[in-house]
Enzyme design. Structure first.
Site, PDB file in Angstrom:
ATOM      1  N   HIS A  18       0.840  -1.198   0.000  1.00  0.00           N
ATOM      2  CA  HIS A  18       0.000   0.000   0.000  1.00  0.00           C
ATOM      3  C   HIS A  18       0.877   1.250   0.000  1.00  0.00           C
ATOM      4  O   HIS A  18       0.377   2.356   0.127  1.00  0.00           O
ATOM      5  CB  HIS A  18      -0.907   0.015   1.240  1.00  0.00           C
ATOM      6  N   ASN A  19       2.205   1.055  -0.124  1.00  0.00           N
ATOM      7  CA  ASN A  19       3.138   2.185  -0.070  1.00  0.00           C
ATOM      8  C   ASN A  19       3.279   2.795  -1.477  1.00  0.00           C
ATOM      9  O   ASN A  19       3.780   2.145  -2.397  1.00  0.00           O
ATOM     10  CB  ASN A  19       4.491   1.644   0.450  1.00  0.00           C
ATOM     11  N   GLU A  49      -0.763  -7.433   9.151  1.00  0.00           N
ATOM     12  CA  GLU A  49       0.150  -6.998  10.207  1.00  0.00           C
ATOM     13  C   GLU A  49       1.522  -7.640   9.982  1.00  0.00           C
ATOM     14  O   GLU A  49       1.608  -8.840   9.687  1.00  0.00           O
ATOM     15  CB  GLU A  49      -0.402  -7.444  11.557  1.00  0.00           C
ATOM     16  N   ASP A  78       9.673  -6.035   1.333  1.00  0.00           N
ATOM     17  CA  ASP A  78       9.901  -5.510   2.667  1.00  0.00           C
ATOM     18  C   ASP A  78      11.299  -4.927   2.654  1.00  0.00           C
ATOM     19  O   ASP A  78      12.241  -5.549   2.153  1.00  0.00           O
ATOM     20  CB  ASP A  78       9.751  -6.560   3.772  1.00  0.00           C
ATOM     21  N   SER A  79      11.420  -3.734   3.159  1.00  0.00           N
ATOM     22  CA  SER A  79      12.676  -3.023   2.972  1.00  0.00           C
ATOM     23  C   SER A  79      12.881  -2.042   4.102  1.00  0.00           C
ATOM     24  O   SER A  79      11.985  -1.814   4.917  1.00  0.00           O
ATOM     25  CB  SER A  79      12.653  -2.296   1.622  1.00  0.00           C
ATOM     26  N   PHE A 161      11.120   8.685  -1.534  1.00  0.00           N
ATOM     27  CA  PHE A 161      10.238   8.571  -0.371  1.00  0.00           C
ATOM     28  C   PHE A 161      11.057   8.127   0.840  1.00  0.00           C
ATOM     29  O   PHE A 161      12.260   7.874   0.739  1.00  0.00           O
ATOM     30  CB  PHE A 161       9.082   7.594  -0.653  1.00  0.00           C
ATOM     31  N   HIS A 189      18.582  -0.631  -3.928  1.00  0.00           N
ATOM     32  CA  HIS A 189      18.368  -1.956  -3.332  1.00  0.00           C
ATOM     33  C   HIS A 189      17.191  -2.666  -3.990  1.00  0.00           C
ATOM     34  O   HIS A 189      17.236  -3.847  -4.284  1.00  0.00           O
ATOM     35  CB  HIS A 189      18.124  -1.782  -1.822  1.00  0.00           C
TER      36      HIS A 189
HETATM   37  P1  IMP Z   1       7.788  -1.656   4.847  1.00  0.00           P
HETATM   38  O1  IMP Z   1       6.570  -1.296   4.064  1.00  0.00           O
HETATM   39  O2  IMP Z   1       7.525  -2.172   6.211  1.00  0.00           O
HETATM   40  O3  IMP Z   1       8.715  -2.530   4.062  1.00  0.00           O
HETATM   41  O4  IMP Z   1       8.509  -0.274   5.087  1.00  0.00           O
HETATM   42  C1  IMP Z   1       9.699   0.020   4.512  1.00  0.00           C
HETATM   43  C2  IMP Z   1      10.132   1.400   4.977  1.00  0.00           C
HETATM   44  O5  IMP Z   1      11.550   1.457   4.766  1.00  0.00           O
HETATM   45  C3  IMP Z   1       9.540   2.501   4.136  1.00  0.00           C
HETATM   46  O6  IMP Z   1       8.388   3.033   4.703  1.00  0.00           O
HETATM   47  C4  IMP Z   1      10.663   3.510   4.145  1.00  0.00           C
HETATM   48  O7  IMP Z   1      10.631   4.210   5.336  1.00  0.00           O
HETATM   49  C5  IMP Z   1      11.913   2.663   4.191  1.00  0.00           C
HETATM   50  N1  IMP Z   1      12.394   2.444   2.816  1.00  0.00           N
HETATM   51  C6  IMP Z   1      12.290   1.308   2.087  1.00  0.00           C
HETATM   52  N2  IMP Z   1      12.762   1.498   0.858  1.00  0.00           N
HETATM   53  C7  IMP Z   1      13.164   2.773   0.804  1.00  0.00           C
HETATM   54  C8  IMP Z   1      13.704   3.565  -0.231  1.00  0.00           C
HETATM   55  O8  IMP Z   1      13.898   3.144  -1.382  1.00  0.00           O
HETATM   56  N3  IMP Z   1      13.999   4.820   0.102  1.00  0.00           N
HETATM   57  C9  IMP Z   1      13.787   5.333   1.339  1.00  0.00           C
HETATM   58  N4  IMP Z   1      13.246   4.660   2.322  1.00  0.00           N
HETATM   59  C10 IMP Z   1      12.938   3.369   2.065  1.00  0.00           C
END
Ligand code: IMP
Length: 205
Positions: A18-19, A49, A78-79, A161, A189
């Site tokens: 949803h990001n 969750e 997931d990142s 972002f 990445h």
């Molecule tokens: P997830 O949705 O739990 O994987 O949240 C990953 C979070 O890691 C994101 O909300 C960002 O805050 C951060 N993140 C992941 N990828 C990036 C990126 O490419 N640039 C900057 N922040 C990132």
């Protein structure tokens, strides 16, 4: 990843997130493959969750939830940001450090404060991305990518972002948020993980 990686044969794929920042980047990555990518949000799927302890576990939770609910293969990301002097924090908690509703200005200030509290002079950090591709029958594949860099304060740039405004990738002077999406795509990445996914699962262009 074993020898018998399952290929993606259909051209329909759910992007299990949803990001908006991730959706934009993943859509740019899949576009050349004529894959009809639909986001989890467009399908009205809930964001599960994230109860995992690793990037891979959380990517799997999201990918299986979307594949199960849609009946289609689903790709989840997931990142996060891993800071060496903070033992890899915020790591899987990267989104959660921004609070609810998300405030990445506050999250970046929190990283700076944590470095100060630790008396750190090593500002090295990396972005990590684990992609999980899951099928409705439960099969899964994982692909990981990393990009190393140095944290820089105050935050700079308004592209991208999340933590993009504070990470300067090795070999560059700009933060990710000062780069165009094409520049970020050449080294991120997420692009590196996608490259492994593409090589393993997609037909050559
Ligand atoms: P997830 O949705 O739990 O994987 O949240 C990953 C979070 O890691 C994101 O909300 C960002 O805050 C951060 N993140 C992941 N990828 C990036 C990126 O490419 N640039 C900057 N922040 C990132």
């Amino acid at each position: 990843m074993g020898e018998n990686v399952r290929k993606l044969l259909s051209n329909r794929l759910i992007i299990a997130t949803h990001n908006d920042g991730k959706i934009k980047e993943i859509n740019e990555l899949v576009r050349p493959y004529r894959i009809a990518a639909t986001s989890a949000g467009e399908l009205g799927l809930d964001d599960p969750e994230e109860t995992g302890k690793t990037f891979a576990e959380n990517a799997a939770i999201k990918a299986h939830a979307a594949a199960g609910a849609s009946g289609l293969p689903a790709l989840a990301d997931d990142s996060g940001l891993a800071v060496a002097a903070l033992d890899g924090a915020p790591g899987i908690y990267s989104a959660r450090w921004a609070g609810d509703p998300r405030d990445f200005g506050a999250a970046m200030a929190k990283v700076k404060q944590a470095l100060q509290n630790a008396g750190a002079d090593d500002f090295s950090a990396k972005f990590v991305c684990v992609l999980c591709l899951a099928w409705p029958d439960g099969h899964e594949e994982f692909f990981t990518g990393e990009v190393h860099g140095t944290l820089s304060f105050p935050p700079r740039g308004d592209q991208g972002f999340g933590y993009d405004p504070i990470l300067v990738p090795d070999g560059f002077e700009e933060t990710f948020a000062e780069m165009t999406s094409a520049e970020k795509r050449a080294l991120s990445h997420r692009a590196r993980a996608f490259d492994k996914f593409r090589t393993a699962c997609l037909p050559p262009l």
